[in-house]
Design a protein around this motif. Structure first.
Motif, mmCIF file in Angstrom:
data_model
loop_
_atom_site.group_PDB
_atom_site.id
_atom_site.type_symbol
_atom_site.label_atom_id
_atom_site.label_comp_id
_atom_site.label_asym_id
_atom_site.label_seq_id
_atom_site.Cartn_x
_atom_site.Cartn_y
_atom_site.Cartn_z
ATOM 1 N N ASN A 124 0.825 -1.217 0.000
ATOM 2 C CA ASN A 124 0.000 0.000 0.000
ATOM 3 C C ASN A 124 0.858 1.265 0.000
ATOM 4 O O ASN A 124 0.362 2.366 -0.270
ATOM 5 C CB ASN A 124 -0.936 0.012 1.216
ATOM 6 N N GLN A 125 2.145 1.074 0.320
ATOM 7 C CA GLN A 125 3.062 2.207 0.316
ATOM 8 C C GLN A 125 3.696 2.412 -1.064
ATOM 9 O O GLN A 125 4.501 3.321 -1.244
ATOM 10 C CB GLN A 125 4.174 1.996 1.355
ATOM 11 N N PHE A 126 3.314 1.527 -2.019
ATOM 12 C CA PHE A 126 3.880 1.620 -3.359
ATOM 13 C C PHE A 126 2.797 2.008 -4.362
ATOM 14 O O PHE A 126 1.608 1.741 -4.167
ATOM 15 C CB PHE A 126 4.491 0.283 -3.788
ATOM 16 N N SER A 127 3.252 2.601 -5.425
ATOM 17 C CA SER A 127 2.350 2.937 -6.532
ATOM 18 C C SER A 127 2.921 2.381 -7.821
ATOM 19 O O SER A 127 4.144 2.157 -7.928
ATOM 20 C CB SER A 127 2.200 4.463 -6.659
ATOM 21 N N VAL A 128 2.051 2.144 -8.783
ATOM 22 C CA VAL A 128 2.490 1.644 -10.082
ATOM 23 C C VAL A 128 3.057 2.818 -10.876
ATOM 24 O O VAL A 128 2.338 3.764 -11.220
ATOM 25 C CB VAL A 128 1.331 0.987 -10.845
ATOM 26 N N ALA A 129 4.353 2.731 -11.174
ATOM 27 C CA ALA A 129 5.004 3.795 -11.936
ATOM 28 C C ALA A 129 4.927 3.532 -13.432
ATOM 29 O O ALA A 129 5.086 4.434 -14.243
ATOM 30 C CB ALA A 129 6.451 3.926 -11.516
#
Length: 255
Positions: A124-129
């Motif tokens: 949840n601390q990551f986003s799709v770049a």
């Protein structure tokens, strides 16, 4: 008178003597006749007995022949039964081996999912770049050179973002055996990972992978176009949310 008496006595003795001789001859003749009759009867009986014994022997021989024939059929049946039993055992072993292989693949896939979840406990601390779909030909795991530029772009994003992670998801169309498709997805992932690690120097520890086979299609398998899209390795770049905005503008996402 005395002389006459002597003559009568002598005549009587002579008569008795002749009668005795005749009686002995008659007895001998009767005995011989009885003996011959008895011998003939015995010989006849023995011949009959020999015939009966011969018939019994012939009967025993016929029975032995039938028993031998039955034994032969039983032996042939036993051989066929044993052969069929061995064949069935072989088929059962093959089925067991296939089942064990399928179970191993399923366990491996399930384990990969668990590992992936463990590594992304803080997803949840990551986003799709960015996301790329590297397509493959039917039943092939050979990386097409036209996708190298896409992978070079992915490697460039990872080099600019030390905290970025890379996820490779192997997929196939719905044709073929499910276990084979999982392994085919793994080979496709390996092709992409090898290029990134060997050619572009991406650290292996930043690459996470899993093969879904045909389990999670990105398109419908009912059409040719859909099946082509499913023969792919989906490459996803994850970056911490703090740097997601900057990273998202540095890489274009293909469909």
């Amino acid at each position: 008178m005395r002389r006459l008496s002597m003559i009568l006595v002598l005549s009587l003795v002579a008569s008795l003597s002749s009668a005795c001789v005749a009686s002995r001859k008659f007895v001998r003749k009767e005995v011989k006749t009885s003996s011959d009759t008895l011998s003939t009867a015995m010989n006849t009986r023995m011949d009959k007995t020999d015939g009966e014994v011969s018939e019994v022997k012939d009967g025993v021989t016929r029975v032995d022949g039938k028993v031998t024939a039955v034994d032969g059929r039983v032996s042939s049946l036993d051989a066929k039964t044993n052969t069929r039993f061995d064949t069935v055992n072989g088929e059962v072993k093959v089925v067991d081996q296939k089942a064990a292989t399928a179970q191993t693949s399923a366990d491996r896939a399930a384990g990969a999912v668990v590992v992936l979840d463990d590594k992304f406990q803080n997803r949840n601390q990551f986003s799709v770049a960015g996301e790329k779909a590297i397509l493959f030909r039917f039943d092939s795991a050979k990386l097409d050179s036209k996708y190298q530029s896409d992978l070079e772009e992915v490697a460039g994003v990872l080099q600019k973002n030390p905290d970025a992670l890379l996820v490779l998801e192997g997929r196939t169309d719905a044709k073929g055996d499910s276990d084979y498709n999982v392994k085919l997805g793994e080979r496709r992932v390996d092709s992409v990972k090898r290029f990134l690690a060997v050619e572009k120097g991406v650290p292996i520890y930043r690459i996470h992978e899993i093969s879904f086979g045909a389990a999670k299609p990105v398109a419908e398998n009912k059409t040719r176009e859909g099946r082509e899209q499913n023969r792919a390795v989906v490459v996803t770049i994850l970056v911490p949310k703090a740097t997601a905005a900057a990273s998202s503008t540095s890489m274009k996402t293909n469909p």
